[in-house]
Motif scaffolding. Structure first.
Motif, PDB file in Angstrom:
ATOM      1  N   THR A 111       0.854  -1.193   0.000  1.00  0.00           N
ATOM      2  CA  THR A 111       0.000   0.000   0.000  1.00  0.00           C
ATOM      3  C   THR A 111       0.889   1.242   0.000  1.00  0.00           C
ATOM      4  O   THR A 111       1.285   1.726   1.053  1.00  0.00           O
ATOM      5  CB  THR A 111      -0.915   0.017   1.232  1.00  0.00           C
ATOM      6  N   THR A 112       1.211   1.707  -1.175  1.00  0.00           N
ATOM      7  CA  THR A 112       1.945   2.957  -1.325  1.00  0.00           C
ATOM      8  C   THR A 112       0.971   4.017  -1.808  1.00  0.00           C
ATOM      9  O   THR A 112      -0.080   3.690  -2.380  1.00  0.00           O
ATOM     10  CB  THR A 112       3.091   2.790  -2.335  1.00  0.00           C
ATOM     11  N   ARG A 115       0.058   3.712  -5.559  1.00  0.00           N
ATOM     12  CA  ARG A 115      -0.808   2.567  -5.882  1.00  0.00           C
ATOM     13  C   ARG A 115      -2.241   2.827  -5.423  1.00  0.00           C
ATOM     14  O   ARG A 115      -3.194   2.480  -6.109  1.00  0.00           O
ATOM     15  CB  ARG A 115      -0.268   1.297  -5.228  1.00  0.00           C
TER      16      ARG A 115
END
Length: 197
Positions: A111-112, A115
């Motif tokens: 989970t960046t 993204r």
């Protein structure tokens, strides 16, 4: 059209729906080399949904085809139904306390921020543009009255948008979803422009 010819067309639609569902089920069960089977399954279903528009009319044909495809796919899924014995309370307690679980763990996705933003864009505006491309392409290319084609094209848009949203949020490979949705939008609008809006 005679009753025998109509019954024959209905059998062809059922056979096409069953064949497409069988190909997709085969792709689902494979570990590698799924893409050709998926493409063949979806192509069979789309072809089975489109050709009745030319044989039975632009409104009646696809309506009957979708109904029969759904019934055939349901029969394919129901044919592999397995009835399992009920678990004993002891087995249920063991599962609840950390034993074997029937439900697989969800995919662990990184989970960046980029993204998350891309997934939000794919589920929202990009998915909507791809759905509009498919709806407009349908309205431009399908035979029949203009009002009927516009109505069906408009009804296709929210269904495809919802499917794109669900797939985007469930798929762990965000770049694949990006390529498919952007490609769908480009192809849909390009085909519509080629025929003439």
């Amino acid at each position: 059209m005679s009753d025998a010819a109509f019954a024959g067309l209905m059998l062809l639609m059922l056979a096409g729906g069953a064949a497409g569902a069988l190909l997709l089920r085969h792709a689902w069960r494979l570990r590698e080399g799924k893409t050709p089977w998926r493409l063949a399954g979806w192509a069979t279903l789309v072809f089975t949904m489109v050709w009745p528009a030319f044989a039975l009319g632009p409104a009646r044909g696809p309506f009957i085809a979708i109904t029969l495809i759904s019934a055939a796919a349901f029969a394919v899924v129901a044919s592999s139904l397995q009835v399992r014995a009920a678990k004993t309370p002891r087995a249920a307690r063991a599962r609840a306390s950390g034993g074997d679980s029937l439900a697989p763990e969800p995919a662990e996705r990184p989970t960046t921020p980029w993204r998350t933003t891309l997934r939000w864009l794919l589920a929202g505006p990009i998915g909507m543009v791809a759905a509009m491309g498919i709806g407009i392409c349908y309205a431009v290319w399908m035979p029949g009255e203009t009002q009927t084609r516009l109505l069906i094209g408009g009804l296709i848009v929210p269904v495809v948008w919802g499917a794109a949203m669900a797939w985007t949020l469930a798929d762990s490979r965000i770049l694949r979803a990006t390529a498919v949705l952007v490609g769908t939008a480009v192809v849909g609008f390009t085909l519509a422009i080629l025929k003439g809006l």
